[in-house]
Design a protein around this motif. Structure first.
Motif, PDB file in Angstrom:
ATOM      1  N   ASP A 240      17.839  44.077  33.435  1.00 56.86           N
ATOM      2  CA  ASP A 240      19.172  44.019  32.831  1.00 56.86           C
ATOM      3  C   ASP A 240      19.334  45.221  31.902  1.00 56.86           C
ATOM      4  OD1 ASP A 240      21.587  43.457  31.686  1.00 56.86           O
ATOM      5  OD2 ASP A 240      21.135  41.361  31.231  1.00 56.86           O
ATOM      6  N   LEU A 241      20.101  46.227  32.384  1.00 57.28           N
ATOM      7  CA  LEU A 241      20.321  47.458  31.629  1.00 57.28           C
ATOM      8  C   LEU A 241      21.736  47.513  31.063  1.00 57.28           C
ATOM      9  CD1 LEU A 241      18.433  49.632  34.181  1.00 57.28           C
ATOM     10  CD2 LEU A 241      17.978  49.794  31.734  1.00 57.28           C
ATOM     11  N   THR A 242      22.342  46.358  30.873  1.00 54.95           N
ATOM     12  CA  THR A 242      23.688  46.296  30.312  1.00 54.95           C
ATOM     13  C   THR A 242      23.739  47.031  28.965  1.00 54.95           C
ATOM     14  OG1 THR A 242      24.039  44.140  31.352  1.00 54.95           O
ATOM     15  CG2 THR A 242      25.530  44.756  29.558  1.00 54.95           C
ATOM     16  N   ASP A 243      24.730  47.931  28.830  1.00 47.61           N
ATOM     17  CA  ASP A 243      24.933  48.696  27.583  1.00 47.61           C
ATOM     18  C   ASP A 243      23.768  49.617  27.245  1.00 47.61           C
ATOM     19  OD1 ASP A 243      27.474  47.524  26.961  1.00 47.61           O
ATOM     20  OD2 ASP A 243      26.434  45.729  26.268  1.00 47.61           O
ATOM     21  N   ALA A 244      22.858  49.835  28.190  1.00 49.80           N
ATOM     22  CA  ALA A 244      21.730  50.727  27.920  1.00 49.80           C
ATOM     23  C   ALA A 244      22.194  52.182  27.933  1.00 49.80           C
ATOM     24  CB  ALA A 244      20.628  50.520  28.955  1.00 49.80           C
ATOM     25  N   ASN A 245      21.525  53.018  27.151  1.00 50.33           N
ATOM     26  CA  ASN A 245      21.855  54.442  27.091  1.00 50.33           C
ATOM     27  C   ASN A 245      20.766  55.228  27.819  1.00 50.33           C
ATOM     28  OD1 ASN A 245      22.674  57.011  26.533  1.00 50.33           O
ATOM     29  ND2 ASN A 245      22.752  56.756  24.302  1.00 50.33           N
ATOM     30  N   LEU A 246      21.111  55.739  29.019  1.00 53.48           N
ATOM     31  CA  LEU A 246      20.158  56.482  29.846  1.00 53.48           C
ATOM     32  C   LEU A 246      20.588  57.945  29.985  1.00 53.48           C
ATOM     33  CD1 LEU A 246      20.112  53.471  32.098  1.00 53.48           C
ATOM     34  CD2 LEU A 246      17.923  54.589  31.725  1.00 53.48           C
ATOM     35  N   GLU A 247      21.352  58.423  29.020  1.00 50.27           N
ATOM     36  CA  GLU A 247      21.863  59.786  29.100  1.00 50.27           C
ATOM     37  C   GLU A 247      20.710  60.788  29.179  1.00 50.27           C
ATOM     38  OE1 GLU A 247      24.978  62.802  26.816  1.00 50.27           O
ATOM     39  OE2 GLU A 247      24.757  60.728  26.149  1.00 50.27           O
ATOM     40  N   GLY A 248      20.756  61.619  30.211  1.00 50.54           N
ATOM     41  CA  GLY A 248      19.734  62.647  30.373  1.00 50.54           C
ATOM     42  C   GLY A 248      18.385  62.135  30.835  1.00 50.54           C
ATOM     43  N   ALA A 249      18.300  60.851  31.172  1.00 47.32           N
ATOM     44  CA  ALA A 249      17.021  60.284  31.618  1.00 47.32           C
ATOM     45  C   ALA A 249      16.714  60.730  33.043  1.00 47.32           C
ATOM     46  CB  ALA A 249      17.064  58.765  31.543  1.00 47.32           C
ATOM     47  N   ASN A 250      15.438  60.834  33.353  1.00 42.10           N
ATOM     48  CA  ASN A 250      15.002  61.207  34.695  1.00 42.10           C
ATOM     49  C   ASN A 250      14.617  59.946  35.455  1.00 42.10           C
ATOM     50  OD1 ASN A 250      13.964  62.264  37.030  1.00 42.10           O
ATOM     51  ND2 ASN A 250      12.494  63.628  36.038  1.00 42.10           N
ATOM     52  N   LEU A 251      15.486  59.526  36.413  1.00 42.16           N
ATOM     53  CA  LEU A 251      15.252  58.322  37.199  1.00 42.16           C
ATOM     54  C   LEU A 251      14.984  58.667  38.671  1.00 42.16           C
ATOM     55  CD1 LEU A 251      18.111  56.548  35.402  1.00 42.16           C
ATOM     56  CD2 LEU A 251      15.980  55.330  35.757  1.00 42.16           C
ATOM     57  N   GLU A 252      14.488  59.866  38.877  1.00 44.03           N
ATOM     58  CA  GLU A 252      14.229  60.316  40.248  1.00 44.03           C
ATOM     59  C   GLU A 252      13.256  59.372  40.949  1.00 44.03           C
ATOM     60  OE1 GLU A 252      12.538  64.235  42.685  1.00 44.03           O
ATOM     61  OE2 GLU A 252      12.881  64.336  40.519  1.00 44.03           O
ATOM     62  N   GLY A 253      13.665  58.832  42.078  1.00 46.27           N
ATOM     63  CA  GLY A 253      12.812  57.953  42.857  1.00 46.27           C
ATOM     64  C   GLY A 253      12.637  56.566  42.273  1.00 46.27           C
ATOM     65  N   ALA A 254      13.375  56.240  41.207  1.00 47.70           N
ATOM     66  CA  ALA A 254      13.252  54.918  40.589  1.00 47.70           C
ATOM     67  C   ALA A 254      13.877  53.845  41.473  1.00 47.70           C
ATOM     68  CB  ALA A 254      13.917  54.913  39.217  1.00 47.70           C
ATOM     69  N   ASN A 255      13.355  52.646  41.388  1.00 43.87           N
ATOM     70  CA  ASN A 255      13.877  51.520  42.166  1.00 43.87           C
ATOM     71  C   ASN A 255      14.700  50.632  41.245  1.00 43.87           C
ATOM     72  OD1 ASN A 255      14.400  49.312  43.766  1.00 43.87           O
ATOM     73  ND2 ASN A 255      12.337  49.176  44.596  1.00 43.87           N
ATOM     74  N   LEU A 256      16.026  50.646  41.463  1.00 47.03           N
ATOM     75  CA  LEU A 256      16.949  49.875  40.618  1.00 47.03           C
ATOM     76  C   LEU A 256      17.625  48.760  41.404  1.00 47.03           C
ATOM     77  CD1 LEU A 256      18.041  53.159  39.147  1.00 47.03           C
ATOM     78  CD2 LEU A 256      17.844  51.258  37.570  1.00 47.03           C
ATOM     79  N   LYS A 257      17.009  48.317  42.472  1.00 42.09           N
ATOM     80  CA  LYS A 257      17.608  47.280  43.304  1.00 42.09           C
ATOM     81  C   LYS A 257      17.879  46.016  42.476  1.00 42.09           C
ATOM     82  CE  LYS A 257      16.945  44.519  47.475  1.00 42.09           C
ATOM     83  NZ  LYS A 257      16.037  44.147  48.592  1.00 42.09           N
ATOM     84  N   GLY A 258      19.122  45.576  42.519  1.00 41.94           N
ATOM     85  CA  GLY A 258      19.498  44.353  41.820  1.00 41.94           C
ATOM     86  C   GLY A 258      19.616  44.494  40.316  1.00 41.94           C
ATOM     87  N   ALA A 259      19.440  45.711  39.790  1.00 40.48           N
ATOM     88  CA  ALA A 259      19.521  45.904  38.339  1.00 40.48           C
ATOM     89  C   ALA A 259      20.966  45.784  37.860  1.00 40.48           C
ATOM     90  CB  ALA A 259      18.963  47.265  37.954  1.00 40.48           C
ATOM     91  N   LYS A 260      21.143  45.331  36.629  1.00 40.93           N
ATOM     92  CA  LYS A 260      22.471  45.238  36.025  1.00 40.93           C
ATOM     93  C   LYS A 260      22.698  46.483  35.173  1.00 40.93           C
ATOM     94  CE  LYS A 260      22.219  40.189  35.736  1.00 40.93           C
ATOM     95  NZ  LYS A 260      22.188  39.021  34.825  1.00 40.93           N
ATOM     96  N   LEU A 261      23.760  47.238  35.536  1.00 41.91           N
ATOM     97  CA  LEU A 261      24.027  48.488  34.823  1.00 41.91           C
ATOM     98  C   LEU A 261      25.423  48.503  34.202  1.00 41.91           C
ATOM     99  CD1 LEU A 261      22.405  50.795  37.481  1.00 41.91           C
ATOM    100  CD2 LEU A 261      21.723  50.746  35.094  1.00 41.91           C
ATOM    101  N   SER A 262      25.968  47.320  33.946  1.00 38.37           N
ATOM    102  CA  SER A 262      27.317  47.224  33.387  1.00 38.37           C
ATOM    103  C   SER A 262      27.403  47.985  32.065  1.00 38.37           C
ATOM    104  CB  SER A 262      27.689  45.752  33.152  1.00 38.37           C
ATOM    105  OG  SER A 262      27.628  45.032  34.351  1.00 38.37           O
ATOM    106  N   ASN A 263      28.382  48.916  32.032  1.00 32.86           N
ATOM    107  CA  ASN A 263      28.661  49.691  30.824  1.00 32.86           C
ATOM    108  C   ASN A 263      27.468  50.537  30.376  1.00 32.86           C
ATOM    109  OD1 ASN A 263      30.758  50.350  28.992  1.00 32.86           O
ATOM    110  ND2 ASN A 263      29.687  49.243  27.367  1.00 32.86           N
ATOM    111  N   ALA A 264      26.520  50.787  31.286  1.00 30.56           N
ATOM    112  CA  ALA A 264      25.379  51.644  30.935  1.00 30.56           C
ATOM    113  C   ALA A 264      25.825  53.101  30.924  1.00 30.56           C
ATOM    114  CB  ALA A 264      24.247  51.441  31.934  1.00 30.56           C
ATOM    115  N   ASN A 265      25.146  53.915  30.155  1.00 32.60           N
ATOM    116  CA  ASN A 265      25.459  55.343  30.059  1.00 32.60           C
ATOM    117  C   ASN A 265      24.423  56.129  30.862  1.00 32.60           C
ATOM    118  OD1 ASN A 265      26.134  57.927  29.419  1.00 32.60           O
ATOM    119  ND2 ASN A 265      25.709  57.762  27.226  1.00 32.60           N
ATOM    120  N   LEU A 266      24.846  56.677  32.014  1.00 30.27           N
ATOM    121  CA  LEU A 266      23.964  57.463  32.876  1.00 30.27           C
ATOM    122  C   LEU A 266      24.428  58.918  32.956  1.00 30.27           C
ATOM    123  CD1 LEU A 266      23.457  54.765  35.613  1.00 30.27           C
ATOM    124  CD2 LEU A 266      21.576  55.916  34.457  1.00 30.27           C
ATOM    125  N   LYS A 267      25.145  59.355  31.940  1.00 31.81           N
ATOM    126  CA  LYS A 267      25.628  60.736  31.925  1.00 31.81           C
ATOM    127  C   LYS A 267      24.458  61.705  32.012  1.00 31.81           C
ATOM    128  CE  LYS A 267      29.777  59.847  29.136  1.00 31.81           C
ATOM    129  NZ  LYS A 267      30.452  60.089  27.836  1.00 31.81           N
TER     130      LYS A 267
END
Length: 301
Positions: A240-267
């Motif tokens: 559950d990544l709701t409201d999480a701040n992932l700005e500038g994060a490196n998620l290359e090859g990450a597995n996010l199947k079924g993850a909750k990303l509501s209102n998350a920051n992936l800029k």
């Protein structure tokens, strides 16, 4: 044999060979229902040495001084647990219920203090990690400063880690399964291949942390900060990544199947080759994010 009427208010006692001098008031006033009060109340006869004037009682003279001081001022002496055991035995003989209650109160407080002090300090942690196969499973470490320590391979599973400082700590391959680490600080920490399955990291700070290949499946990551964090090949299924701040994060090859990303920051996040099948990306901020090669089959955008 002498009766109370024959005795002056001053009483000389021989308790097991030790001599004491006190008054009838001292022996009778504080604990009026005790055996001592009964002995010197006038209701009973006492054996007094006619030659030396001492009343003899065949009990422990060493502990009687504490009993006498209790009767004088009502203060329980500070003793070791073994001495308290001896004093309680004498207090029970003399039926000094107030003294018995006072000793038990102190012993209970000591036990409570020992229990509260059983939780570990930073110094204790440093000593422990010098040994092999360190485990802190289920221990309450809330609020400790464990920054910059080498805690690699340590097992923290099921522990309470609320508001713990792990900044710049080496936590490579550490286990955090089902921990409660709400509000903890992992800023710039090494968390490669760590296990956070089912962990509560709500509001935790993981900015700049290295979480490469870490397992965060089913973790509560609501409101977490992963700014600039390395999450390459991380396992985030159903997290559950709701409201999480992932700005500038490196998620290359990450597995996010079924993850909750509501209102998350992936800029500006790197999601190249990330697995995002069936992920709900509504209201997710993706400005500048790299999605080359990402698997978005069934994703809601």
């Amino acid at each position: 044999m002498m009766r109370h009427s024959d005795l002056s208010s001053l009483i000389r006692l021989n308790i097991g060979g030790k001599k004491f001098c006190t008054t009838i008031d001292t022996l009778t006033c504080r604990e009026p229902d005790s055996m001592l009060a009964a002995m010197f109340s006038g209701r009973h006869t006492v054996c007094q040495d006619a030659e030396k004037g001492y009343v003899f009682v065949d009990r422990d003279g060493k502990q009687f001084r504490h009993i006498l001081n209790w009767l004088r001022d009502g203060v329980v002496p500070t003793l070791t647990d073994s001495d308290y055991s001896e004093l309680i035995r004498e207090a029970e003989y003399y039926q000094l219920l107030g003294l018995i209650e006072g000793i038990n109160s102190i012993l209970n407080k000591r036990k409570d203090d020992e229990d509260s002090c059983a939780e570990l300090t930073r110094t204790d942690i440093i000593k422990c990690i010098q040994s092999e196969r360190v485990r802190f499973r289920g221990i309450d470490l809330s609020g400790l400063d464990l920054s910059k320590l080498d805690l690699s391979f340590v097992d923290f599973s099921f522990a309470c880690l609320k508001n713990v400082f792990f900044s710049r700590a080496n936590l490579h391959c550490a286990k955090f399964r089902d921990v409660d680490a709400e509000g903890s600080i992992f800023h710039n920490a090494t968390l490669r291949e760590c296990e956070f399955t089912g962990a509560n990291l709500r509001g935790a700070l993981l900015a700049g942390a290295n979480l490469q290949s870490a397992n965060l499946q089913d973790a509560c990551l609501i409101g977490c900060s992963f700014c600039g964090a390395n999450l390459r090949s991380a396992h985030l299924q159903n997290a559950d990544l709701t409201d999480a701040n992932l700005e500038g994060a490196n998620l290359e090859g990450a597995n996010l199947k079924g993850a909750k990303l509501s209102n998350a920051n992936l800029k500006s996040a790197n999601l190249q080759r990330a697995y995002l099948r069936h992920v709900n990306l509504r209201d997710t901020h993706l400005e500048g994010a790299k999605l080359d090669g990402a698997n978005l089959l069934g994703a809601i955008r």
